[in-house]
Enzyme design. Structure first.
Site, PDB file in Angstrom:
ATOM      1  N   HIS A 155       0.815  -1.234   0.000  1.00 59.77           N
ATOM      2  CA  HIS A 155       0.000   0.000   0.000  1.00 59.77           C
ATOM      3  C   HIS A 155       0.841   1.273   0.000  1.00 59.77           C
ATOM      4  CE1 HIS A 155      -3.624  -2.297   0.431  1.00 59.77           C
ATOM      5  NE2 HIS A 155      -3.317  -2.760   1.618  1.00 59.77           N
TER       6      HIS A 155
ATOM      7  N   ASP B 140      -2.654 -10.768  -2.417  1.00 63.87           N
ATOM      8  CA  ASP B 140      -3.219 -10.243  -1.164  1.00 63.87           C
ATOM      9  C   ASP B 140      -4.678  -9.851  -1.419  1.00 63.87           C
ATOM     10  OD1 ASP B 140      -2.048  -8.835   1.610  1.00 63.87           O
ATOM     11  OD2 ASP B 140      -3.803  -7.810   0.793  1.00 63.87           O
TER      12      ASP B 140
ATOM     13  N   HIS C 141      -6.265  -7.337  -0.486  1.00 57.85           N
ATOM     14  CA  HIS C 141      -6.393  -5.900  -0.764  1.00 57.85           C
ATOM     15  C   HIS C 141      -5.631  -5.546  -2.037  1.00 57.85           C
ATOM     16  CE1 HIS C 141      -6.744  -6.389   3.679  1.00 57.85           C
ATOM     17  NE2 HIS C 141      -7.778  -5.575   3.484  1.00 57.85           N
TER      18      HIS C 141
ATOM     19  N   ASP D 170      -4.566 -12.875   3.353  1.00 58.17           N
ATOM     20  CA  ASP D 170      -5.802 -12.397   3.968  1.00 58.17           C
ATOM     21  C   ASP D 170      -7.056 -12.647   3.117  1.00 58.17           C
ATOM     22  OD1 ASP D 170      -4.691 -10.581   2.222  1.00 58.17           O
ATOM     23  OD2 ASP D 170      -4.637  -8.912   3.655  1.00 58.17           O
TER      24      ASP D 170
HETATM   25 ZN   LIG Z   1      -4.072  -7.263   2.672  1.00 59.50          ZN
END
Ligand SMILES: [Zn+2]
Length: 305
Positions: free
Chosen positions: A123, A160, A162, A243
């Site tokens: 991120h 991931d 996200h 995740d």
């Molecule tokens: Zn994540």
């Protein structure tokens, strides 16, 4: 096969109750301490240098992160990204692990590597820490492969749950990098639509909440892996977040450990087909400790082949 980590990565502590806890890395390392991982070549991660970090981050961001760690307690960078006294050192070792793993892969020893590090990275943008991430470890590794080893085609596969908004933003004008991501949408950070294509070097494949193994494998088999093969990467980098597991508290996908073994085996095949086997994976998210440990173990076992 190499395993890069450093005790400093356990000393980054965003504070009581934060999901990105040192216990995550302890759980992963405990899982990788079993007999079946005895053959792993364990390497202490060096620090990334400011020069390596500045290939993808602004000088101001690097200085800020290195200067911000408080003498005690925590300092908050955004709603969910905090630094403790050990955070700057952890962030340097996390990025340094990925750089060292690229050097080792390019030198031919232990062509595959897993970096068991934190804080995670995908991120973090050029000038901003966010989503638990301080430096963008996988981006620093990709930029190093280009600048120090002269590679012309570096693939980043991000599974991931996200979207890796930071990695995408750093490379969306860089055709030497192909960034390919599956992620849940809608979900933090809100980017990652299929219409975000960079200079035809970004492929986003969103999954709806509740989807699981079938949809995940279909996406990778049908769309993402063919794009990766067509790119003929000279190095395969992996943003390995766990995740999307069904037990993860931060998202709503329904993967299991076998799915991580499956995608890993396919990425190994990709690296074998085009990159002389060179693959460097780095830990991103995963917030249910048992699911994280089991998934990371399945990932590393598949990397060991
Ligand atoms: Zn994540």
């Amino acid at each position: 096969m190499r395993l890069y980590t450093h005790p400093a990565c356990l000393a980054h502590d965003p504070g009581e109750g934060h999901v990105e806890t040192p216990a995550r890395l302890r759980a992963v390392l405990r899982a990788l301490d079993r007999d079946r991982f005895a053959a792993l070549d364990r390497v202490e991660a060096p620090r990334a240098t400011p020069e390596q970090l500045r290939r993808v981050h602004t000088a101001a961001h690097v200085e800020r992160i290195l200067g911000l760690a408080p003498a005690e307690g925590t300092v908050r960078l955004d709603e969910d990204t905090l630094m403790s006294p050990g955070s700057a050192e952890a962030a340097l070792r996390a990025a340094g692990a990925a750089v060292a793993a690229v050097d080792a892969a390019m030198a031919g020893h232990g062509v595959r590597a897993f970096c068991a590090v934190r804080p995670p990275g995908h991120h973090a943008t050029a000038d901003r820490a966010m989503g638990f991430c301080l430096f963008n470890n996988v981006a620093v590794a990709a930029a190093h492969a280009i600048a120090a080893h002269g590679l012309r085609r570096v693939a980043i596969a991000d599974f991931d749950v996200h979207h890796g908004n930071g990695t995408q933003a750093i490379f969306e004008r860089e055709p030497r990098v192909l960034f390919v991501s599956s992620h849940q949408s809608p979900l933090y950070p809100g980017t990652g639509g299929e219409d975000e294509r960079g200079v035809d070097n970004v492929v986003n494949a969103p999954l709806a909440p509740g989807e699981g193994s079938h949809a995940f494998r279909e996406l990778w088999e049908g769309a993402l892996l063919p794009r990766l093969h067509a790119f003929r990467p000279q190095l395969v980098l992996v943003s390995a977040g766990f995740d999307a597991h069904r037990d993860d508290p931060l998202a709503d996908l329904r993967l299991n450990g076998e799915d991580y073994a499956w995608i890993t085996a396919r990425l190994v095949r990709l690296a074998d087909a085009h990159a002389d086997g060179r693959l460097v994976s780095t830990l991103e998210g995963g917030y249910d400790l048992a699911a994280l440990a089991a998934s990371a173990a399945a990932h590393v076992e598949a990397l060991m082949g």
